[in-house]
Design an enzyme around this catalytic site. Sequence first.
Site, short mmCIF file in Angstrom:
data_model
loop_
_atom_site.label_atom_id
_atom_site.label_comp_id
_atom_site.label_asym_id
_atom_site.label_seq_id
_atom_site.Cartn_x
_atom_site.Cartn_y
_atom_site.Cartn_z
N GLU A 404 47.36 35.55 87.68
CA GLU A 404 47.50 34.17 87.90
C GLU A 404 47.54 33.81 89.77
O GLU A 404 48.30 33.07 90.33
CB GLU A 404 49.02 33.83 87.69
N GLU A 493 49.44 35.88 77.88
CA GLU A 493 51.00 35.89 77.85
C GLU A 493 50.95 34.46 77.04
O GLU A 493 50.16 33.61 77.50
CB GLU A 493 51.32 35.34 79.42
#
Length: 580
Positions: A404, A493
């Site tokens: 991320e 995720e």
Amino acid sequence: MIKPQSNHLRQTQLLDGFWTFRRDADRIGEEQNWNLGFAGECELAVPGSWNEQRSELEQYFGIAWYSKSFIAHQSWQEHGVSVHFGSVQNHAKVWLNGTLVGTHEGGTLPFQCDLSASLVPGQENLLVVQVDASINPWDLPPARIQANAKNEGFHNSNPSVTYDFFPFGGIPRPVTLQITPEWERIDKIRVETALDREANHAKVSLTVSIKNSTATSVLLRIENDSASAAVDASGIARVNIEISSPRIWDIGSPELYLAEVSLQKDGKTIDHYSQSFGLRTIEVVGNSLRLNGRDVFLRGYGKHEDFPVLGRGLSLPLVARDFDLLAWTGANSFRTSHYPYAEEWYEFADRHGILIIAETPMVGLCERLFASEEIKGKALKLVSDMVERDHHHPSVIMWSVANEPWIESQKGTDFITALLAEARSQDSSRPVTYVAHNGIEINAACHDCDIVSVNRYGGWYDYPGDIETGTQYLGKVLDKFHSTFGKPILLAEFGADAIPGEHSLPAIMFTEEYQADIIEAQIAAAESREWVIGTHVWAFSDFKTGQSITRAVRNHKGIFTRERLPKMAAHRIRQIWTNK
Ligand code: BDP
């Protein structure tokens, strides 16, 4: 660097146990020569993070000193002696008997220091380590520079870091003395394998680097085959062996080989090292990920190295238990989110046929870091150090160079693209990826991934309390990533926090029902798309974080509690993945 090992020519001595400990909040230790020894405030266990071993250390994020004495055997006089740290979180300076023997930056990869020059054989020797776990905006991973900056990670916390896990301090992995027969020794081994399944044949190539080399050759033995090669002027030997009818490493048959490497000088073996490896192929073909030519669907989790009291500290019973629970839920894989784990995790996975996506510690990166050439240099080195340490594990099927990154400009894209290129140039035998951010739009670096990895929390951060709309949203996000990049997608995720023991009918946020339902719905949504190559639930177990209004003591997205007790979602996943 190779992991310490005992064999007929090498000895190891573990320095794990209780070490003398002292905080140095005012940074006076160096001035006051604590490197020569210091009065401890307490004893702490190594391996282990310091934070949960004593109450007053729980929120200590600064410099601390560790010391331990050991007796050096008289015979070590003629030997090479080094100390190997599995990791020190975050930065380390190491002294032996007062002399600086090494420094290291970064809390998740090993380093070693040569001790021979300052070692006193036959006597007690004092090893002193200064550990710097201060919260630093320029570390990898970084702290925030501005407490509430929107573009520095997901949510503010105390301590104010850009990532969602606790910044433990200490010596979380084993400390080992390695005694080698001579000053000259095997220093690095690079294993490359080429498996031709159709021809039922494999080629194994080893590049062996020798430290302080005057040795003449390297002898390689793999089972009944052997070959040797001369050591060149730069201390490197390249040696190949062909294996016919190879035993192939796979999920259900984790076959391993040992490369027995001997260093030869004047007709004598002066050092020896056994390096395990496996023969398998992993490749992306069209929309699928193929292990040994067969499509493989990744079922598993993102994890953390985290457990009560231990913090980040390595515990072998915990490794065994986590692999037991992975298997119990029917998982075949996990990601070492968000940093390289202790090597023992990968070794266990090698022996038990579990697949690993190995991740760097590059999490919570943002534009101010992308703008720094110095940081870029450190980031590239972290990628290559990770590949060097973990390349020989057949369980490692993919490199993830970052989690991320908060990309707002071309600079960010270029930074991540450079990391992907570095991973590829260090190792062309595995797919590479990075995990795209949950909340930003610029994902151009995905063009350079072999697999596009996506994190998304529909029904949680987006459309909270609404599993149906959240799941539709997730589907749209996956469709968009696939149509934009035309690559296979890993849902890396997804999930929801569940506070153990909270129940409701109908399911509402933070209850065990809500977590189980969201995971079930989103596994189905992802699996209905033929180009999705895996679903990794976030997270395997609850984990400690900084204090924040979005975290009730910890992150509760685990399907197991922090103590590894199953929540309803663990039973649900077991049902979905194993039919039990
Ligand atoms: C994701 C991050 C992960 C967090 C998770 C969460 O990759 O580290 O723990 O969100 O918010 O975006 O639970």
